[in-house]
Design an enzyme around this catalytic site. Structure first.
Site, short mmCIF file in Angstrom:
data_model
loop_
_atom_site.label_atom_id
_atom_site.label_comp_id
_atom_site.label_asym_id
_atom_site.label_seq_id
_atom_site.Cartn_x
_atom_site.Cartn_y
_atom_site.Cartn_z
N GLU A 109 0.87 -1.18 0.00
CA GLU A 109 0.00 0.00 0.00
C GLU A 109 0.90 1.23 0.00
OE1 GLU A 109 -0.45 -2.27 2.59
OE2 GLU A 109 -2.29 -3.26 1.94
N TYR A 121 8.05 2.15 -7.38
CA TYR A 121 7.39 0.85 -7.50
C TYR A 121 7.06 0.54 -8.97
CZ TYR A 121 7.04 1.34 -2.45
OH TYR A 121 7.35 1.50 -1.13
C1 LIG Z 1 10.50 6.44 -1.67
C2 LIG Z 1 11.97 6.33 -1.26
C3 LIG Z 1 12.18 5.05 -0.44
C4 LIG Z 1 12.85 6.25 -2.54
O1 LIG Z 1 14.18 6.01 -2.16
P1 LIG Z 1 15.40 6.72 -2.93
O2 LIG Z 1 16.65 6.08 -2.50
O3 LIG Z 1 15.32 8.19 -2.76
O4 LIG Z 1 15.05 6.36 -4.45
P2 LIG Z 1 16.08 5.98 -5.61
O5 LIG Z 1 17.16 7.02 -5.67
O6 LIG Z 1 16.50 4.56 -5.43
O7 LIG Z 1 15.18 6.14 -6.90
C5 LIG Z 1 14.54 5.03 -7.51
C6 LIG Z 1 13.37 5.52 -8.34
O8 LIG Z 1 12.41 6.18 -7.50
C7 LIG Z 1 11.81 7.27 -8.20
N1 LIG Z 1 12.23 8.54 -7.61
C8 LIG Z 1 13.20 8.72 -6.67
N2 LIG Z 1 13.27 10.03 -6.32
C9 LIG Z 1 12.34 10.67 -7.05
C10 LIG Z 1 11.93 12.03 -7.13
N3 LIG Z 1 12.48 13.00 -6.37
N4 LIG Z 1 10.90 12.35 -7.97
C11 LIG Z 1 10.32 11.41 -8.72
N5 LIG Z 1 10.66 10.08 -8.68
C12 LIG Z 1 11.67 9.73 -7.87
C13 LIG Z 1 12.35 7.17 -9.62
O9 LIG Z 1 11.52 6.30 -10.35
C14 LIG Z 1 13.72 6.54 -9.39
O10 LIG Z 1 14.22 5.90 -10.53
P3 LIG Z 1 15.15 6.74 -11.57
O11 LIG Z 1 16.32 7.21 -10.75
O12 LIG Z 1 15.52 5.76 -12.61
O13 LIG Z 1 14.33 7.89 -12.04
C15 LIG Z 1 12.43 7.58 -0.45
O14 LIG Z 1 12.10 8.74 -1.19
C16 LIG Z 1 11.80 7.69 0.92
O15 LIG Z 1 12.34 7.16 1.89
N6 LIG Z 1 10.66 8.40 1.03
C17 LIG Z 1 9.97 8.58 2.32
C18 LIG Z 1 9.37 7.31 2.82
C19 LIG Z 1 8.43 6.67 1.80
O16 LIG Z 1 7.67 7.36 1.16
N7 LIG Z 1 8.52 5.34 1.68
C20 LIG Z 1 7.66 4.57 0.82
C21 LIG Z 1 6.42 4.20 1.57
S1 LIG Z 1 5.29 3.30 0.57
#
Ligand SMILES: CC(C)(COP(=O)(O)OP(=O)(O)OC[C@H]1O[C@@H](n2cnc3c(N)ncnc32)[C@H](O)[C@@H]1OP(=O)(O)O)[C@@H](O)C(=O)NCCC(=O)NCCS
Length: 163
Positions: A109, A121
């Site tokens: 979710e 995702y």
């Molecule tokens: C969601 C989260 C886990 C992503 O982790 P991250 O290490 O920053 O993400 P990554 O650098 O591995 O990016 C992977 C993909 O995520 C998406 N993404 C990451 N940052 C993004 C941004 N600022 N805007 C849009 N898409 C983004 C992209 O699809 C990216 O792939 P790409 O680099 O080929 O474009 C992180 O932002 C986070 O901890 N957020 C707060 C907690 C949360 O929302 N958790 C998920 C709960 S369901």
């Protein structure tokens, strides 16, 4: 950066990450429970290592393995470390471990407003299959229910690699 199973020694840092990542973070004792009492929980972290510095836990994930299903319970990356592939690698590693443990598909979710996580995702092939109305009691926000119908171990192994 090292991806490895979470231990009880990580829980303080994991709690810090959750506190700054979610409106209603999991409390410390939830991670303690998953690590000590839930044999169906797969708990991993990403650890950042700088020469001469103590290691820092920069991301965490909990996945529940329910027969052939991997249900993502939580995933978060420390704010200063986002946007450099850590979330992607940790998710891939956890899904790979889930596949090795017998999971064939995954579900989760995610808040309807959380476009960043949804993008992550979708990159893995998760698709929205439903909406859980007012799923989050803190803000009454809807959850999107997303599923990944097949865990492809080769692709996950690739995504879990650096670069
Ligand atoms: C969601 C989260 C886990 C992503 O982790 P991250 O290490 O920053 O993400 P990554 O650098 O591995 O990016 C992977 C993909 O995520 C998406 N993404 C990451 N940052 C993004 C941004 N600022 N805007 C849009 N898409 C983004 C992209 O699809 C990216 O792939 P790409 O680099 O080929 O474009 C992180 O932002 C986070 O901890 N957020 C707060 C907690 C949360 O929302 N958790 C998920 C709960 S369901």
């Amino acid at each position: 950066m090292l991806l490895r199973p979470m231990t009880l020694a990580d829980v303080d840092q994991v709690e810090e990450i959750e506190q700054v990542s979610f409106p209603t973070p999991w409390p410390k004792n939830a991670f303690h429970y998953e690590l000590t009492h839930n044999r169906h929980a797969l708990c991993w972290v990403a650890e950042w290592n700088e020469p001469g510095q103590p290691p820092v836990v920069v991301a965490d994930i909990v996945v529940w393995l329910i027969i052939d299903e991997a249900h993502i319970g939580t995933l978060a990356v420390r704010p200063g470390y986002r946007g450099q592939g850590i979330g992607e690698r940790l998710l891939a590693q956890a899904l790979l471990e889930s596949a090795r443990a017998g999971a064939t598909h995954a579900l989760l979710e995610v808040r309807a407003s959380n476009r960043v996580a949804q993008n992550l995702y979708r990159k893995f092939g998760f698709e929205q299959v439903g909406i859980r109305t007012a799923y989050y009691s803190d803000t009454q926000e809807d959850a999107l229910l997303m599923t990944l119908p097949a865990l492809d171990a080769d692709r996950l192994a690739e995504l879990a690699q650096p670069g």
